[in-house]
Design a protein around this motif. Sequence first.
Motif, PDB file in Angstrom:
ATOM      1  N   THR A  50      43.238  32.883  47.119  1.00  0.00           N
ATOM      2  CA  THR A  50      43.664  33.492  45.654  1.00  0.00           C
ATOM      3  C   THR A  50      43.450  34.518  46.342  1.00  0.00           C
ATOM      4  O   THR A  50      44.920  35.568  44.952  1.00  0.00           O
ATOM      5  N   ARG A  51      41.738  35.147  46.401  1.00  0.00           N
ATOM      6  CA  ARG A  51      42.508  36.933  45.889  1.00  0.00           C
ATOM      7  C   ARG A  51      44.068  37.036  47.374  1.00  0.00           C
ATOM      8  O   ARG A  51      44.238  38.103  46.412  1.00  0.00           O
ATOM      9  N   ALA A  52      44.190  36.675  47.984  1.00  0.00           N
ATOM     10  CA  ALA A  52      44.708  37.496  48.516  1.00  0.00           C
ATOM     11  C   ALA A  52      46.289  36.951  47.423  1.00  0.00           C
ATOM     12  O   ALA A  52      47.495  37.868  47.566  1.00  0.00           O
ATOM     13  N   TRP A  53      46.619  35.681  47.384  1.00  0.00           N
ATOM     14  CA  TRP A  53      47.667  35.514  46.483  1.00  0.00           C
ATOM     15  C   TRP A  53      47.569  36.902  45.525  1.00  0.00           C
ATOM     16  O   TRP A  53      49.370  37.691  44.933  1.00  0.00           O
ATOM     17  N   VAL A  54      46.762  36.824  44.859  1.00  0.00           N
ATOM     18  CA  VAL A  54      46.825  37.870  44.080  1.00  0.00           C
ATOM     19  C   VAL A  54      46.861  39.864  44.441  1.00  0.00           C
ATOM     20  O   VAL A  54      48.174  40.257  43.642  1.00  0.00           O
ATOM     21  N   LEU A  55      46.635  40.095  45.134  1.00  0.00           N
ATOM     22  CA  LEU A  55      46.483  41.023  46.498  1.00  0.00           C
ATOM     23  C   LEU A  55      48.163  41.747  46.458  1.00  0.00           C
ATOM     24  O   LEU A  55      48.712  42.980  45.878  1.00  0.00           O
ATOM     25  N   ASP A  56      48.970  40.914  45.860  1.00  0.00           N
ATOM     26  CA  ASP A  56      50.761  40.076  47.294  1.00  0.00           C
ATOM     27  C   ASP A  56      51.431  40.450  45.476  1.00  0.00           C
ATOM     28  O   ASP A  56      52.510  40.813  45.229  1.00  0.00           O
ATOM     29  N   ARG A  57      50.879  40.454  44.105  1.00  0.00           N
ATOM     30  CA  ARG A  57      51.538  41.465  42.954  1.00  0.00           C
ATOM     31  C   ARG A  57      50.742  41.842  42.113  1.00  0.00           C
ATOM     32  O   ARG A  57      50.154  40.655  41.097  1.00  0.00           O
TER      33      ARG A  57
ATOM     34  N   THR B 114      32.019  37.703  46.229  1.00  0.00           N
ATOM     35  CA  THR B 114      33.049  38.741  46.175  1.00  0.00           C
ATOM     36  C   THR B 114      31.604  39.330  45.173  1.00  0.00           C
ATOM     37  O   THR B 114      31.106  41.068  45.636  1.00  0.00           O
ATOM     38  N   GLY B 115      30.152  39.102  44.124  1.00  0.00           N
ATOM     39  CA  GLY B 115      29.347  39.431  43.364  1.00  0.00           C
ATOM     40  C   GLY B 115      30.250  40.223  41.870  1.00  0.00           C
ATOM     41  O   GLY B 115      29.618  40.391  41.738  1.00  0.00           O
ATOM     42  N   LEU B 116      31.493  39.424  42.216  1.00  0.00           N
ATOM     43  CA  LEU B 116      32.130  40.778  40.798  1.00  0.00           C
ATOM     44  C   LEU B 116      32.695  39.527  40.463  1.00  0.00           C
ATOM     45  O   LEU B 116      32.910  38.248  40.957  1.00  0.00           O
ATOM     46  N   SER B 117      32.630  39.898  38.785  1.00  0.00           N
ATOM     47  CA  SER B 117      34.050  38.575  38.486  1.00  0.00           C
ATOM     48  C   SER B 117      35.400  39.060  38.787  1.00  0.00           C
ATOM     49  O   SER B 117      35.627  39.804  38.884  1.00  0.00           O
ATOM     50  N   PRO B 118      36.806  37.849  38.604  1.00  0.00           N
ATOM     51  CA  PRO B 118      37.523  38.154  39.139  1.00  0.00           C
ATOM     52  C   PRO B 118      37.915  39.314  38.111  1.00  0.00           C
ATOM     53  O   PRO B 118      39.060  40.463  39.149  1.00  0.00           O
ATOM     54  N   ARG B 119      38.126  39.556  36.715  1.00  0.00           N
ATOM     55  CA  ARG B 119      38.427  40.299  36.276  1.00  0.00           C
ATOM     56  C   ARG B 119      38.030  41.636  36.635  1.00  0.00           C
ATOM     57  O   ARG B 119      38.796  42.103  36.788  1.00  0.00           O
ATOM     58  N   GLN B 120      37.103  41.858  36.564  1.00  0.00           N
ATOM     59  CA  GLN B 120      36.231  42.917  37.628  1.00  0.00           C
ATOM     60  C   GLN B 120      36.950  43.461  38.933  1.00  0.00           C
ATOM     61  O   GLN B 120      37.588  44.712  38.972  1.00  0.00           O
ATOM     62  N   TRP B 121      37.027  42.790  39.820  1.00  0.00           N
ATOM     63  CA  TRP B 121      37.789  42.493  41.259  1.00  0.00           C
ATOM     64  C   TRP B 121      38.997  43.167  40.792  1.00  0.00           C
ATOM     65  O   TRP B 121      39.837  44.000  41.901  1.00  0.00           O
ATOM     66  N   LEU B 122      39.979  42.586  40.215  1.00  0.00           N
ATOM     67  CA  LEU B 122      41.656  42.680  40.015  1.00  0.00           C
ATOM     68  C   LEU B 122      41.722  44.076  39.289  1.00  0.00           C
ATOM     69  O   LEU B 122      42.599  44.832  39.956  1.00  0.00           O
ATOM     70  N   LEU B 123      40.885  44.704  38.033  1.00  0.00           N
ATOM     71  CA  LEU B 123      40.987  46.212  38.145  1.00  0.00           C
ATOM     72  C   LEU B 123      40.549  46.762  39.468  1.00  0.00           C
ATOM     73  O   LEU B 123      41.308  47.993  39.028  1.00  0.00           O
TER      74      LEU B 123
ATOM     75  N   GLU C  98      42.613  50.781  42.986  1.00  0.00           N
ATOM     76  CA  GLU C  98      42.240  51.399  44.648  1.00  0.00           C
ATOM     77  C   GLU C  98      43.866  51.263  45.260  1.00  0.00           C
ATOM     78  O   GLU C  98      44.484  52.426  45.842  1.00  0.00           O
ATOM     79  N   HIS C  99      45.173  50.626  44.635  1.00  0.00           N
ATOM     80  CA  HIS C  99      46.162  50.721  44.947  1.00  0.00           C
ATOM     81  C   HIS C  99      46.514  51.821  44.516  1.00  0.00           C
ATOM     82  O   HIS C  99      48.060  52.739  45.317  1.00  0.00           O
ATOM     83  N   ALA C 100      46.107  52.164  42.817  1.00  0.00           N
ATOM     84  CA  ALA C 100      46.821  53.257  42.479  1.00  0.00           C
ATOM     85  C   ALA C 100      46.724  54.381  43.447  1.00  0.00           C
ATOM     86  O   ALA C 100      47.475  55.684  43.326  1.00  0.00           O
TER      87      ALA C 100
ATOM     88  N   GLY D 114      50.054  47.672  38.599  1.00  0.00           N
ATOM     89  CA  GLY D 114      49.849  46.320  37.384  1.00  0.00           C
ATOM     90  C   GLY D 114      48.548  47.203  36.312  1.00  0.00           C
ATOM     91  O   GLY D 114      48.348  46.125  35.803  1.00  0.00           O
ATOM     92  N   LEU D 115      48.833  48.244  35.997  1.00  0.00           N
ATOM     93  CA  LEU D 115      47.781  48.701  35.168  1.00  0.00           C
ATOM     94  C   LEU D 115      48.798  49.184  33.973  1.00  0.00           C
ATOM     95  O   LEU D 115      48.023  49.459  32.813  1.00  0.00           O
ATOM     96  N   GLY D 116      49.839  48.906  34.172  1.00  0.00           N
ATOM     97  CA  GLY D 116      50.405  49.080  33.170  1.00  0.00           C
ATOM     98  C   GLY D 116      51.120  50.423  32.075  1.00  0.00           C
ATOM     99  O   GLY D 116      52.688  50.795  32.356  1.00  0.00           O
ATOM    100  N   SER D 117      50.266  51.163  31.978  1.00  0.00           N
ATOM    101  CA  SER D 117      51.328  52.547  31.654  1.00  0.00           C
ATOM    102  C   SER D 117      50.481  53.440  32.840  1.00  0.00           C
ATOM    103  O   SER D 117      48.920  53.722  32.593  1.00  0.00           O
ATOM    104  N   ALA D 118      50.385  54.559  31.845  1.00  0.00           N
ATOM    105  CA  ALA D 118      49.547  56.256  32.208  1.00  0.00           C
ATOM    106  C   ALA D 118      48.833  56.262  31.497  1.00  0.00           C
ATOM    107  O   ALA D 118      47.626  56.706  32.616  1.00  0.00           O
ATOM    108  N   THR D 119      48.610  56.081  30.637  1.00  0.00           N
ATOM    109  CA  THR D 119      47.515  56.337  29.864  1.00  0.00           C
ATOM    110  C   THR D 119      46.322  55.456  30.305  1.00  0.00           C
ATOM    111  O   THR D 119      44.885  55.954  30.287  1.00  0.00           O
ATOM    112  N   ALA D 120      46.885  53.712  30.496  1.00  0.00           N
ATOM    113  CA  ALA D 120      45.702  52.868  31.576  1.00  0.00           C
ATOM    114  C   ALA D 120      45.142  53.764  32.346  1.00  0.00           C
ATOM    115  O   ALA D 120      43.837  53.408  32.670  1.00  0.00           O
TER     116      ALA D 120
END
Length: 323
Positions: free
Chosen positions: A224-231, A260-269, A274-276, A295-301
């Motif tokens: 699932t982590r690999a799946w998320v990283l592709d999108r 992972t030591g993280l919650s899914p939301r923490q990891w995704l953020l 990192e991708h940014a 995936g962060l949405g806006s320049a402000t974010a």
Amino acid sequence: MRKNRAMKHRIAVLILDGLVPFDLGTATQVFLSARDENLKRLYDVRVCGAGPVTTEVGFTVVPDHGLDLLEVADTVIVPGIHQGGPVTDGSLPADVREALIAAAARGARIVSICTGASVLAAAGLLDGRPAATHWAWAERIGGLYPQVAWDFDVLFVDDGNVLTSAGVGAGVDLCLHMIRGDHGASVANRAARRCVVPPWRDGGQAQYIERPIPVANGVGTDQTRAWVLDRLAEPVTLEEMAGHARMSVRTFTRRFRDETGLSPRQWLLRQRVEHARILLESTDLAVDAVARRSGLGSATALRQHLHATIGVAPSAYRRTFRH
């Protein structure tokens, strides 16, 4: 810490009796794996000490250089030790203490891996500073050096010119973090690939402290982590991740944190930030476009999350690391 690109950054790895061999290998291997786009090494890594040392497992290591190497090193790294004064009674040979203090005073970056933090503490270099070391040594080292603001939960602590890590694999994380700070994410990722290790775990991630090992039954969250990283550019909810893993949200969240030591939301953020960073380094995309693609949405974010992570704005980050 950025230097003339024609000049290699000089690293002195200082070894003492009771040396942990893995930590010595980490400091040398990871930095020697850091290459530029032409595969030329970016660091000159040498091992030094006051003389031959006995490792914790009994064999002897003879350094090629003496303590005078600390007089010219840009970075000094102290691997872990499991024997000797710094981890038993707080003592440290006078020549080693003086050499470390002198290196720090002239501006060298001072680093420890695992219980190497006890050496820095014995030299007085961690007084009043936040610092990390292996959680299993918390009671002993914390009791010896109460003047240090110990954090026994995190993988590593970056306190400017003094950096400390937890044990074993956390030393790899710290070394890659330093390479990333010196030369950017692409160089750090290249070094990680050469070492066949994950390219990034944030220093604030918790150490794996006496957690039960997840049962290897084929229902983990890695696919699932690999799946998320592709999108990463797409909105992905916790429910969608749990559905992909064919688990309830509660079970998925628990297993994800175990692995992972993280919650899914923490990891995704963190993956999106990192991708940014990689996009800022490797493309001319506008900040708005980088935010959308990561995936962060806006320049402000993007500005908010990048500043929270590394303390700089996207434009400043790009100026620093875009070659």
